[in-house]
Enzyme design. Structure first.
Site, PDB file in Angstrom:
ATOM      1  CG  ASP A  44      -2.159   0.886   0.988  1.00 53.63           C
ATOM      2  OD1 ASP A  44      -2.703   0.881  -0.141  1.00 53.63           O
ATOM      3  OD2 ASP A  44      -2.567   1.581   1.924  1.00 53.63           O
ATOM      4  CB  CYS A 131      -8.801   4.689  -3.638  1.00 49.83           C
ATOM      5  SG  CYS A 131      -7.569   4.382  -2.348  1.00 49.83           S
ATOM      6  CE1 TYR A 135      -7.374   1.397   2.747  1.00 51.16           C
ATOM      7  CE2 TYR A 135      -8.464   1.135   0.618  1.00 51.16           C
ATOM      8  CZ  TYR A 135      -7.484   0.753   1.519  1.00 51.16           C
ATOM      9  OH  TYR A 135      -6.629  -0.281   1.205  1.00 51.16           O
ATOM     10  CE1 TYR A 157      -6.949   5.319   4.815  1.00 51.51           C
ATOM     11  CE2 TYR A 157      -6.506   3.329   6.101  1.00 51.51           C
ATOM     12  CZ  TYR A 157      -6.107   4.266   5.157  1.00 51.51           C
ATOM     13  OH  TYR A 157      -4.865   4.169   4.568  1.00 51.51           O
ATOM     14  CD  GLU A 194      -9.174   0.365  -3.410  1.00 52.41           C
ATOM     15  OE1 GLU A 194      -8.776  -0.377  -2.486  1.00 52.41           O
ATOM     16  OE2 GLU A 194      -8.698   1.489  -3.614  1.00 52.41           O
TER      17      GLU A 194
END
Length: 209
Positions: A44, A131, A135, A157, A194
């Site tokens: 990541d 994304c 998240y 997040y 994802e």
């Protein structure tokens, strides 16, 4: 309904798959093996560096000052995410230098950078918004559970500041993109990537040929 809201609703099936994914649920209850999370952190971090470059391309092609300001704020958000990863790396001995990207990671980063390089602000936002929104959704959905070694990930997040970054990108999507098949394809492709990223993290880096 705004374009961003409509696209998110249209891809609710993939959001549900992500939330139910064994990798995400392993983060939620703390059962995820640390070695798998360590591999995810490294991948990541590589991904986020490419994400930042895509934001930079978006800024370069932005036709006005408002767009430049938005992309600058979003870049700052990526730096915060990278600090989270660096914290885990320091505590758990994860090497973030010289990361060898997995096929799933490369598929996602190459998609983002190729889309951003085309110079279309709307399509770039469509590729990058999933994304951020996903998240934020995962963090908010997992918040409030008992503490685990991964609580900091959830807290990051679930934070209202991250929600605001996601909403900022969605607002930019709404003003720069039209509701076209290309925009819909880019949004869904990012959501699919994802899931692929979580699949690779769950397998611990094992990739099928």
């Amino acid at each position: 309904m705004s374009l961003a809201a409509g696209l998110w609703a249209e891809n609710a099936d993939l959001a549900a798959v992500a939330l139910a994914h064994p990798f995400v649920q392993g983060i939620a209850d703390g059962s995820l093996p640390r070695v798998r999370f360590a591999g995810y952190v490294a991948q990541d971090a590589f991904f986020l560096e490419s994400f930042a470059r895509a934001y930079a391309l978006g800024a370069a092609y932005s036709p006005d000052r408002a767009g430049l300001d938005v992309f600058a704020d979003l870049l700052a958000g990526v730096r915060e995410e990278l600090r989270l990863h660096q914290g885990y790396a320091a505590r758990w001995g994860i090497d973030l230098t010289g990361v060898e990207p997995l096929p799933a990671t490369l598929a996602y980063t190459e998609f983002l950078l190729a889309t951003a390089a085309l110079g279309g602000g709307g399509l770039t936002c469509a590729a990058m918004t999933p994304c951020m929104r996903l998240y934020a959704h995962l963090g908010q959905s997992l918040a409030g559970r008992p503490a685990t070694p991964y609580t900091e990930w959830v807290t990051t997040y679930a934070d209202p500041a991250f929600e605001e970054l996601a909403a900022t990108l969605e607002r930019l999507l709404d003003v720069t993109a039209a509701d076209t098949p290309a925009v819909r394809r880019a949004y869904r492709r990012a959501m699919e990537l994802e899931i692929g990223f979580f699949d690779a993290a769950w397998r611990g880096g094992a990739e099928s040929g």
